[in-house]
Write an enzyme that holds these catalytic residues in place. Structure first.
Site, PDB file in Angstrom:
ATOM      1  N   LYS A  38      10.185  44.980  34.742  1.00 49.65           N
ATOM      2  CA  LYS A  38      11.236  44.403  33.893  1.00 49.65           C
ATOM      3  C   LYS A  38      11.307  45.152  32.565  1.00 49.65           C
ATOM      4  O   LYS A  38      12.388  45.449  32.060  1.00 49.65           O
ATOM      5  CB  LYS A  38      10.952  42.916  33.619  1.00 49.65           C
ATOM      6  CG  LYS A  38      11.128  42.032  34.836  1.00 49.65           C
ATOM      7  CD  LYS A  38      10.822  40.584  34.506  1.00 49.65           C
ATOM      8  CE  LYS A  38      10.797  39.755  35.778  1.00 49.65           C
ATOM      9  NZ  LYS A  38      10.240  38.416  35.548  1.00 49.65           N
ATOM     10  N   LEU A 153      20.997  26.141  28.215  1.00 48.40           N
ATOM     11  CA  LEU A 153      21.934  27.107  28.801  1.00 48.40           C
ATOM     12  C   LEU A 153      21.897  27.051  30.323  1.00 48.40           C
ATOM     13  O   LEU A 153      20.893  26.713  30.930  1.00 48.40           O
ATOM     14  CB  LEU A 153      21.659  28.528  28.306  1.00 48.40           C
ATOM     15  CG  LEU A 153      20.373  29.281  28.704  1.00 48.40           C
ATOM     16  CD1 LEU A 153      20.416  29.838  30.109  1.00 48.40           C
ATOM     17  CD2 LEU A 153      20.142  30.405  27.725  1.00 48.40           C
ATOM     18  N   ARG A 154      23.055  27.353  30.894  1.00 48.91           N
ATOM     19  CA  ARG A 154      23.157  27.412  32.357  1.00 48.91           C
ATOM     20  C   ARG A 154      23.193  28.866  32.786  1.00 48.91           C
ATOM     21  O   ARG A 154      23.800  29.694  32.108  1.00 48.91           O
ATOM     22  CB  ARG A 154      24.462  26.753  32.840  1.00 48.91           C
ATOM     23  CG  ARG A 154      24.540  25.273  32.592  1.00 48.91           C
ATOM     24  CD  ARG A 154      25.975  24.803  32.663  1.00 48.91           C
ATOM     25  NE  ARG A 154      26.769  25.427  31.605  1.00 48.91           N
ATOM     26  CZ  ARG A 154      28.098  25.357  31.505  1.00 48.91           C
ATOM     27  NH1 ARG A 154      28.783  24.692  32.398  1.00 48.91           N
ATOM     28  NH2 ARG A 154      28.739  25.945  30.513  1.00 48.91           N
ATOM     29  N   LYS A 224      15.172  17.109  27.110  1.00 48.62           N
ATOM     30  CA  LYS A 224      15.490  18.207  28.011  1.00 48.62           C
ATOM     31  C   LYS A 224      15.394  17.790  29.486  1.00 48.62           C
ATOM     32  O   LYS A 224      16.339  17.949  30.261  1.00 48.62           O
ATOM     33  CB  LYS A 224      14.552  19.394  27.737  1.00 48.62           C
ATOM     34  CG  LYS A 224      14.451  20.421  28.802  1.00 48.62           C
ATOM     35  CD  LYS A 224      15.682  21.287  28.897  1.00 48.62           C
ATOM     36  CE  LYS A 224      15.638  22.102  30.169  1.00 48.62           C
ATOM     37  NZ  LYS A 224      16.447  23.261  30.188  1.00 48.62           N
ATOM     38  N   ASN A 228      18.546  17.097  32.419  1.00 43.05           N
ATOM     39  CA  ASN A 228      18.640  17.748  33.724  1.00 43.05           C
ATOM     40  C   ASN A 228      18.507  16.742  34.865  1.00 43.05           C
ATOM     41  O   ASN A 228      19.208  16.837  35.869  1.00 43.05           O
ATOM     42  CB  ASN A 228      17.572  18.840  33.854  1.00 43.05           C
ATOM     43  CG  ASN A 228      18.062  20.161  33.277  1.00 43.05           C
ATOM     44  OD1 ASN A 228      19.183  20.240  32.777  1.00 43.05           O
ATOM     45  ND2 ASN A 228      17.239  21.181  33.332  1.00 43.05           N
ATOM     46  N   ALA A 272      30.476  17.054  45.197  1.00 44.55           N
ATOM     47  CA  ALA A 272      29.623  16.965  46.391  1.00 44.55           C
ATOM     48  C   ALA A 272      29.615  18.318  47.086  1.00 44.55           C
ATOM     49  O   ALA A 272      30.529  19.121  46.924  1.00 44.55           O
ATOM     50  CB  ALA A 272      30.161  15.886  47.314  1.00 44.55           C
ATOM     51  N   CYS A 280      15.834  25.296  37.762  1.00 43.58           N
ATOM     52  CA  CYS A 280      15.672  24.174  36.826  1.00 43.58           C
ATOM     53  C   CYS A 280      15.690  22.796  37.491  1.00 43.58           C
ATOM     54  O   CYS A 280      14.690  22.083  37.450  1.00 43.58           O
ATOM     55  CB  CYS A 280      16.744  24.248  35.751  1.00 43.58           C
ATOM     56  SG  CYS A 280      16.441  25.602  34.612  1.00 43.58           S
TER      57      CYS A 280
HETATM   58  C1  UDX Z   1      20.857  23.570  34.542  1.00 40.93           C
HETATM   59  C2  UDX Z   1      21.444  22.777  33.374  1.00 40.93           C
HETATM   60  O1  UDX Z   1      22.863  22.590  33.594  1.00 40.93           O
HETATM   61  C3  UDX Z   1      21.200  23.499  32.062  1.00 40.93           C
HETATM   62  O2  UDX Z   1      21.681  22.718  30.978  1.00 40.93           O
HETATM   63  C4  UDX Z   1      19.688  23.730  31.913  1.00 40.93           C
HETATM   64  O3  UDX Z   1      19.412  24.474  30.745  1.00 40.93           O
HETATM   65  C5  UDX Z   1      19.130  24.480  33.116  1.00 40.93           C
HETATM   66  O4  UDX Z   1      19.460  23.771  34.322  1.00 40.93           O
HETATM   67  P1  UDX Z   1      21.543  25.761  35.924  1.00 40.93           P
HETATM   68  O5  UDX Z   1      20.383  25.438  36.800  1.00 40.93           O
HETATM   69  O6  UDX Z   1      21.691  27.155  35.417  1.00 40.93           O
HETATM   70  O7  UDX Z   1      21.535  24.822  34.620  1.00 40.93           O
HETATM   71  O8  UDX Z   1      22.899  25.444  36.732  1.00 40.93           O
HETATM   72  P2  UDX Z   1      23.934  24.234  36.834  1.00 40.93           P
HETATM   73  O9  UDX Z   1      25.275  24.749  36.537  1.00 40.93           O
HETATM   74  O10 UDX Z   1      23.518  23.047  36.090  1.00 40.93           O
HETATM   75  O11 UDX Z   1      23.885  23.916  38.400  1.00 40.93           O
HETATM   76  C6  UDX Z   1      22.677  23.508  39.055  1.00 40.93           C
HETATM   77  C7  UDX Z   1      22.929  23.308  40.529  1.00 40.93           C
HETATM   78  O12 UDX Z   1      23.721  22.143  40.757  1.00 40.93           O
HETATM   79  C8  UDX Z   1      23.664  24.473  41.218  1.00 40.93           C
HETATM   80  O13 UDX Z   1      23.064  24.702  42.473  1.00 40.93           O
HETATM   81  C9  UDX Z   1      25.070  23.944  41.360  1.00 40.93           C
HETATM   82  O14 UDX Z   1      25.788  24.557  42.415  1.00 40.93           O
HETATM   83  C10 UDX Z   1      24.804  22.464  41.634  1.00 40.93           C
HETATM   84  N1  UDX Z   1      25.922  21.565  41.312  1.00 40.93           N
HETATM   85  C11 UDX Z   1      26.387  21.486  40.021  1.00 40.93           C
HETATM   86  C12 UDX Z   1      26.463  20.757  42.297  1.00 40.93           C
HETATM   87  O15 UDX Z   1      26.045  20.794  43.455  1.00 40.93           O
HETATM   88  N2  UDX Z   1      27.466  19.885  41.954  1.00 40.93           N
HETATM   89  C13 UDX Z   1      27.956  19.793  40.699  1.00 40.93           C
HETATM   90  O16 UDX Z   1      28.877  18.954  40.481  1.00 40.93           O
HETATM   91  C14 UDX Z   1      27.411  20.614  39.703  1.00 40.93           C
END
Ligand code: UDX
Length: 451
Positions: A38, A153-154, A224, A228, A272, A280
């Site tokens: 990295k 952050l996502r 936090k 989540n 869904a 996360c």
């Molecule tokens: C998440 C949190 O949103 C973020 O605030 C935190 O810092 C880290 O964890 P992330 O894991 O990057 O972020 O993605 P996110 O957009 O939250 O989606 C997580 C999962 O849920 C994905 O697999 C997504 O496809 C799924 N998802 C999301 C659903 O299945 N349905 C939804 O309505 C929303």
């Protein structure tokens, strides 16, 4: 203010994003990464994962000399005024959080740091962790101040989220230290547009005034994981209703549009589909269950959310199996191996699980992702064929499953798809398509909870 030296430890999604954003704000920033592969990539201006806008900011900050990337831990810690800890907290096999890296960092900081520095915990840790580390810091000769500053952050929108944030949470018993950290975010807010311009990304339209929330240490840690876990609950709730919709002929997308129109509930995270994955949600939910148990508290609601989530890939696979009258020898393409679009991250990816389940049931599975093929390859069964182009994945198949909503998939030429497929089944595991358009080209549409 700007002459203070910031050190970010760990160049993962959170660490690298935070480092390039602070460096592009003019902070003298060092990024410590001990993985040699990295490190080599980063030093040459190449991020080791796909994330929109990050490459531009990395290159700019290296060029302007605001960012130094190193693996020299001792030297980096010795010269830092503020240290952001952004190391991983993966899950142990029993679901609890593995805090080895976090405690190792704390030990190094106690060993090498100069006096009166601020240590900022951005890694996601179980409630109570900061208090334990802080006891050590308070006993140390340097009088290190501990601040919990969870990251929201996502992946896929990491830069947008780091520049245009809804809220900043800062938990500490040291008010002055908390204020110093808030000031960094205020400066980022002030530089927001300028940094957005460097990336070519559009500024999120919804950005409102960011909220600054100060709390005690333990509350910040709990905020936090609770945030989540709540989002994960919403997804599993929508998926439970989707199963009922499948049985009753209702359409879960319409149901959630109307349910979410109630401002008390909100529409987001009620989509869904194949369930949540990534680095996360799964580990934060299991970590919360485990840390609650350590405090003698049961979390059945989160156990249920996990069970629903884990059932979704199998639920989809069995619906495909029923539709095709068995999967033995059937050719199925799985599109989307990243856990969501916008990232190359395939950790705990529902698309990967789905591909493996279809393979296990006898299907001849082809898989394709525009960015995550390589990352997913280690978790996919070796007999699953990983293809380098969408077109190759679709030729002669009996069924296609869309497991990630990449634009390349959403804009697929449906007329051509219907011609090159052998069979007719189009399974939309993200509920992202307009089913009338899919049906219009003669394909059979199936979604999750869409009747
Ligand atoms: C998440 C949190 O949103 C973020 O605030 C935190 O810092 C880290 O964890 P992330 O894991 O990057 O972020 O993605 P996110 O957009 O939250 O989606 C997580 C999962 O849920 C994905 O697999 C997504 O496809 C799924 N998802 C999301 C659903 O299945 N349905 C939804 O309505 C929303």
């Amino acid at each position: 203010m700007d002459i203070m030296k910031i050190l970010v430890i760990g160049a993962g999604y959170v660490g690298l994003t935070s480092a390039v954003v602070m460096a592009n704000c003019g902070y003298d920033t060092t990024l410590l990464e001990i993985d040699s592969n990295k490190l080599k990539l980063l030093k040459s201006g190449k991020p080791h994962f796909h994330e929109a806008g990050i490459r531009e900011l990395l290159r700019k900050s290296i060029k302007s000399k605001c960012l130094l990337i190193t693996d020299d831990e001792q030297r980096a810690i010795k010269s830092a005024d503020i240290i952001f800890c952004c190391v991983g907290t993966p899950d142990n096999p029993d679901g609890s959080s593995n805090l080895t890296y976090v405690f190792n960092v704390a030990a190094s900081v106690t060993k090498y740091a100069k006096t009166k520095i601020i240590f900022v915990q951005k890694s996601t840790v179980p409630v109570g962790t900061g208090r334990i580390i802080n006891i050590g810091f308070k006993k140390s000769r340097q009088r290190i101040s501990y601040v919990s500053n969870p990251e929201f952050l996502r992946e896929g929108t990491a830069i947008q989220d780091s520049l245009a944030f809804d809220r900043v949470v800062v938990g500490s018993d040291d008010k002055a230290a908390a204020k110093s950290i808030i000031n960094i975010y205020k400066k980022i807010e002030g530089n927001r547009q300028e940094i957005f311009n460097l990336t070519g990304l559009e500024q999120a339209a919804h950005v409102v005034e960011s909220e600054y929330i100060t709390t005690d240490l333990s509350s910040a840690e709990l905020i936090k994981v609770s945030a989540n876990a709540f989002l994960a609950l919403k997804i599993s709730f929508a998926n439970s209703i989707a199963k009922l919709a499948d049985q009753s002929g209702a359409n879960v997308s319409d149901v959630m549009d109307a349910v979410g129109a109630d401002k008390r509930i909100g529409r987001s995270f009620l989509n869904a589909g194949r369930g949540y994955g990534g680095g996360c949600f799964p580990k934060d939910v299991s970590g919360l269950i485990s840390s609650a148990a350590d405090h003698g508290v049961d979390m059945p609601i989160l156990v249920a959310a996990t069970e629903v989530n884990e059932s979704m890939p199998g639920y989809i696979a069995s619906r495909i199996q029923d539709n095709l009258n068995g999967l033995e020898g059937k050719k199925v393409a799985v599109l989307g191996l990243a856990f969501k679009s916008g990232t190359s991250d395939a950790r705990k990816s529902p698309g990967v699980k789905l591909a493996n389940l279809l393979h296990k049931a006898g299907a001849l599975v082809k898989a394709y992702d525009p960015y995550a093929n390589q990352e997913a390859s280690g978790d996919l069964h070796s007999e699953i064929e990983i293809l380098q182009s969408l077109e190759d994945a679709l030729h002669g198949i009996d069924a296609v499953v869309v497991a990630t909503d990449w634009p390349e998939f959403l804009n697929i030429d449906l007329v051509r798809l219907s011609k090159i497929m052998f069979g007719k089944l189009f399974f939309d595991a993200m509920n992202s398509f307009d089913y009338s358009k899919v049906r219009a080209v003669g394909l059979q549409y199936m979604g999750v909870g869409r009747g």
